[in-house]
Design an enzyme around this catalytic site. Structure first.
Site, short mmCIF file in Angstrom:
data_model
loop_
_atom_site.label_atom_id
_atom_site.label_comp_id
_atom_site.label_asym_id
_atom_site.label_seq_id
_atom_site.Cartn_x
_atom_site.Cartn_y
_atom_site.Cartn_z
N GLU A 146 0.83 -1.20 0.00
CA GLU A 146 0.00 0.00 0.00
C GLU A 146 0.86 1.25 0.00
O GLU A 146 1.69 1.46 0.89
CB GLU A 146 -0.92 0.01 1.22
CG GLU A 146 -1.87 1.19 1.22
CD GLU A 146 -2.88 1.16 2.35
OE1 GLU A 146 -3.79 2.00 2.35
OE2 GLU A 146 -2.76 0.27 3.23
N GLU A 152 3.31 8.38 7.06
CA GLU A 152 3.10 6.98 7.44
C GLU A 152 4.15 6.02 6.88
O GLU A 152 4.14 4.85 7.23
CB GLU A 152 1.68 6.54 7.03
CG GLU A 152 0.62 7.36 7.76
CD GLU A 152 -0.80 6.90 7.48
OE1 GLU A 152 -0.99 5.77 6.99
OE2 GLU A 152 -1.73 7.68 7.75
N HIS A 205 -7.95 0.79 -2.24
CA HIS A 205 -8.75 1.28 -1.11
C HIS A 205 -9.47 2.55 -1.54
O HIS A 205 -8.87 3.44 -2.14
CB HIS A 205 -7.86 1.64 0.08
CG HIS A 205 -7.61 0.51 1.01
ND1 HIS A 205 -6.70 0.60 2.04
CD2 HIS A 205 -8.16 -0.73 1.10
CE1 HIS A 205 -6.69 -0.54 2.71
NE2 HIS A 205 -7.56 -1.36 2.15
N ARG A 211 -11.96 10.72 5.56
CA ARG A 211 -12.31 9.36 5.96
C ARG A 211 -13.75 9.25 6.48
O ARG A 211 -14.05 8.38 7.29
CB ARG A 211 -11.31 8.81 6.98
CG ARG A 211 -9.99 8.42 6.32
CD ARG A 211 -8.99 7.86 7.29
NE ARG A 211 -7.96 7.10 6.59
CZ ARG A 211 -6.71 6.94 7.01
NH1 ARG A 211 -6.33 7.53 8.13
NH2 ARG A 211 -5.86 6.23 6.35
N GLU A 240 -12.87 2.04 2.99
CA GLU A 240 -12.16 2.14 4.27
C GLU A 240 -12.53 3.45 4.95
O GLU A 240 -12.47 4.52 4.33
CB GLU A 240 -10.65 2.08 4.03
CG GLU A 240 -9.82 2.06 5.28
CD GLU A 240 -8.33 2.01 4.97
OE1 GLU A 240 -7.63 1.20 5.58
OE2 GLU A 240 -7.87 2.79 4.10
#
Length: 289
Positions: A146, A152, A205, A211, A240
């Protein structure tokens, strides 16, 4: 094309009750499969999961993010070994329940790094993924890396960086995984990365810029769907989204869920299922023009 939903939409824990809650929720919302998070594969009961999957007719993929203690890109061989052991366990779970895919940040720790990745970091990760690619292939499981934002990982933040890293890995069973939430931060658009990835793209995703509910943020889903259609993408697509109303305190902190944009899992998931299927159908009709 199979449309799925992440387990964290319905449950923040995955003991027997949590596994059932998540799978049955995904079924109610009309999805084809669940993406089961395996943050601790060694405590996950795949026998329970297999039973509930059989009862519901839902299938399962899995994902996870490595930690600093299991980081495949670490310069410490012991840390890399722990990461490989954890991922082998995750692969075994996917194979046991009849799944086909393990994805996520499975090449570095899911964290903000304080420095650029070194050649050693990249090669340790690539070498481990070559070994894991063999292990997964023997069990009928596909691996997908991913691409996430700069906060991240420091290995690959764009599709093109992901493709370059795949070249370094050099394994036919290791693929690319794109996520609209991260693409919206790092890419120049939604169409180009999908076309660049081409047949190396194995997993997608779909998440909004905040989100929350799909269509209520800034992600260009029309561009994404057009890209997928032009690339003739036929792999898994997974919705997601995260809310601290569902996930636990530790995940809330690690993902920065400082405000909740939803509190009704069923409504959120049913809306996402319709949104994705309608969007894909709309771009399919372009061929009729």
């Amino acid at each position: 094309m199979r449309i799925g939903c992440h387990g964290f939409v319905f449950s923040g824990t995955f003991d027997e009750a949590g596994i059932r809650t998540a799978i049955e929720g995904v079924q109610r919302a009309g999805f084809d499969f669940i993406e089961m998070p395996l943050m601790d594969p060694f405590s996950f009961d795949e026998r329970v999961a297999a039973q509930v999957l059989a009862e519901t007719g839902i299938t399962m993929t899995s994902s996870l993010g490595l930690t600093a203690d299991t980081d495949l890109s670490s310069e410490d061989p012991a840390v890399v070994q722990r990461g490989e052991e954890l991922l082998r366990r995750a692969i075994d779970i996917v194979a046991h329940v009849g799944g086909t895919d393990l994805c996520g940040v499975i090449y570095s720790a899911l964290q903000k790094y304080a420095q650029v990745a070194t050649g050693t970091n990249r090669e340790h990760s690539a070498a481990a993924l070559r070994r894991l690619g063999d292990y997964a292939a023997e069990r009928g499981v596909q691996l997908s890396l991913e691409v996430v934002n700069r906060y991240e990982t420091n290995i690959c933040n764009t599709a093109r960086e992901g493709l370059r890293f795949l070249e370094q890995v050099g394994h036919d069973n290791v693929h690319l995984h794109l996520d609209t939430y991260h693409m919206n931060i790092e890419e120049s658009g939604m169409l180009e990365p999908v076309l660049d990835a081409g047949d190396r793209l194995r997993y997608v995703h779909i998440g909004e810029s905040h989100r929350g509910y799909l269509g209520s943020g800034s992600v260009d889903f029309d561009g994404l769907f057009r890209g997928l259609a032009r690339a003739r993408y036929d792999g898994p697509i997974v919705f997601e989204s995260f809310s601290s109303a569902v996930v636990d305190e530790q995940l809330t902190r690690s993902l920065g869920i400082w405000r909740n944009l939803w509190d009704d899992s069923d409504d959120l998931a049913a809306h996402a299922n319709r949104f994705i299927r309608d969007g894909l159908r709309a771009v399919e009709t372009i061929a009729m023009h």
